[in-house]
Design an enzyme around this catalytic site. Structure first.
Site, short mmCIF file in Angstrom:
data_model
loop_
_atom_site.label_atom_id
_atom_site.label_comp_id
_atom_site.label_asym_id
_atom_site.label_seq_id
_atom_site.Cartn_x
_atom_site.Cartn_y
_atom_site.Cartn_z
CG ASP A 70 -0.25 -0.36 2.53
OD1 ASP A 70 0.99 -0.27 2.59
OD2 ASP A 70 -0.94 -0.72 3.48
CG ASN A 137 -8.38 -1.05 11.88
OD1 ASN A 137 -7.46 -1.75 11.46
ND2 ASN A 137 -8.82 0.01 11.25
CG HIS A 139 -5.44 -1.95 8.74
ND1 HIS A 139 -5.51 -0.58 8.83
CD2 HIS A 139 -4.17 -2.27 9.09
CE1 HIS A 139 -4.34 -0.11 9.20
NE2 HIS A 139 -3.51 -1.10 9.37
CD GLU A 144 -8.34 1.20 7.63
OE1 GLU A 144 -8.03 0.25 8.37
OE2 GLU A 144 -7.97 2.36 7.87
P1 PGA Z 1 2.36 -0.99 12.72
O1 PGA Z 1 1.22 -1.04 11.62
O2 PGA Z 1 3.31 -2.07 12.35
O3 PGA Z 1 2.96 0.38 12.59
O4 PGA Z 1 1.67 -1.25 14.02
C1 PGA Z 1 0.65 -2.26 11.30
C2 PGA Z 1 -0.39 -2.06 10.25
O5 PGA Z 1 -1.08 -1.02 10.28
O6 PGA Z 1 -0.53 -2.94 9.40
#
Ligand code: PGA
Length: 242
Positions: A70, A137, A139, A144
């Protein structure tokens, strides 16, 4: 735990990075010219540091082709918070990888960019391994929580919780982009292997829901329960709910 999921619990974040690097380097050894999916965020930074150390002592990663999950939109590749910049600094430069793909955060037509990226992914053939983090959350990529799993690459509004979670990385929280380009669930599920990383107590609840709760688009990572080959590397804090 389901039979398709192999779980490694490590003592701490540093050990998670080492274990993940061992697994990833093993996959590259098996497929030195393979296609590999990369993730950004804080979680895989330890993995990337370990891979850079391995590269410095002679392990080769330069034959692989990479696709990132992404990118924010809109964002310039030179912005230090862009995933282009993250990858250049932590992965592409240190590992000497040239054949790389990251969605274009400057695309004037983000929907056309999603279609272009999806077509490139498809044309590249089977992904040997997809690295994933997990959002608070649930994702994966920027898929999302919602009413349905997004099949293909898409241009998505970020949820308030994701914007808040990522604000820590921006000098001014108001600068967090409100949208992103992300590959869809289909491309993730088509990878031969998934390497899912999770670290810290803040991920314990969502990791347990993803791996052991109902499979639901409200927890996008729960779809991984249907993937044939998932390796999870979690530190003790993140694995506490399993
Ligand atoms: P993070 O993000 O590794 O910064 O916790 C994980 C994600 O959003 O996939």
């Amino acid at each position: 735990m389901l039979r398709n999921i192999t779980l490694h619990i490590t003592e701490d974040y540093a050990a998670m990075g080492r274990k993940a690097a061992e697994i990833f380097a093993g996959a590259v050894k098996e497929s030195p010219a393979g296609v590999f999916g990369f993730a950004t965020g804080s979680t895989p930074e330890g993995l990337y540091k370990e891979l850079a150390k391995m590269h410095a002592t002679g392990t080769r990663f330069d034959g692989i082709t990479t696709f990132n999950l992404d990118e924010y939109h809109p964002i310039q590749p030179g912005n230090t918070q862009s995933y282009h910049y993250y990858m250049k600094e932590r992965v592409f430069g240190p590992l000497g990888i040239k054949n790389t793909h990251v969605p274009d955060g400057e695309a004037t037509d983000p929907l056309a960019e999603c279609a272009r990226y999806e077509a490139r992914l498809t044309a590249a053939g089977e992904m040997a391994m997809q690295i994933l983090g997990i959002g608070h959350n649930g994702h994966i990529g920027f898929n999302e929580p919602g009413e349905a799993f997004a099949r293909l690459a898409s241009y998505v509004p970020l949820t308030p919780s994701t914007i808040e979670a990522n604000a820590r990385l921006f000098e001014d929280p108001a600068m967090v982009p409100r949208h992103a380009l992300t590959i869809g669930i289909h491309a993730i599920m088509m990878a031969k292997r998934i390497l899912l990383l999770a670290s810290g107590a803040g991920k314990a609840d969502i990791l347990a829901r993803a791996l052991q709760g109902p499979i639901t688009p409200q927890v996008p990572a729960s779809i991984l329960q249907l993937h044939p080959c998932v390796t999870v590397v979690a530190d003790q804090a993140a694995a506490a709910g399993l």
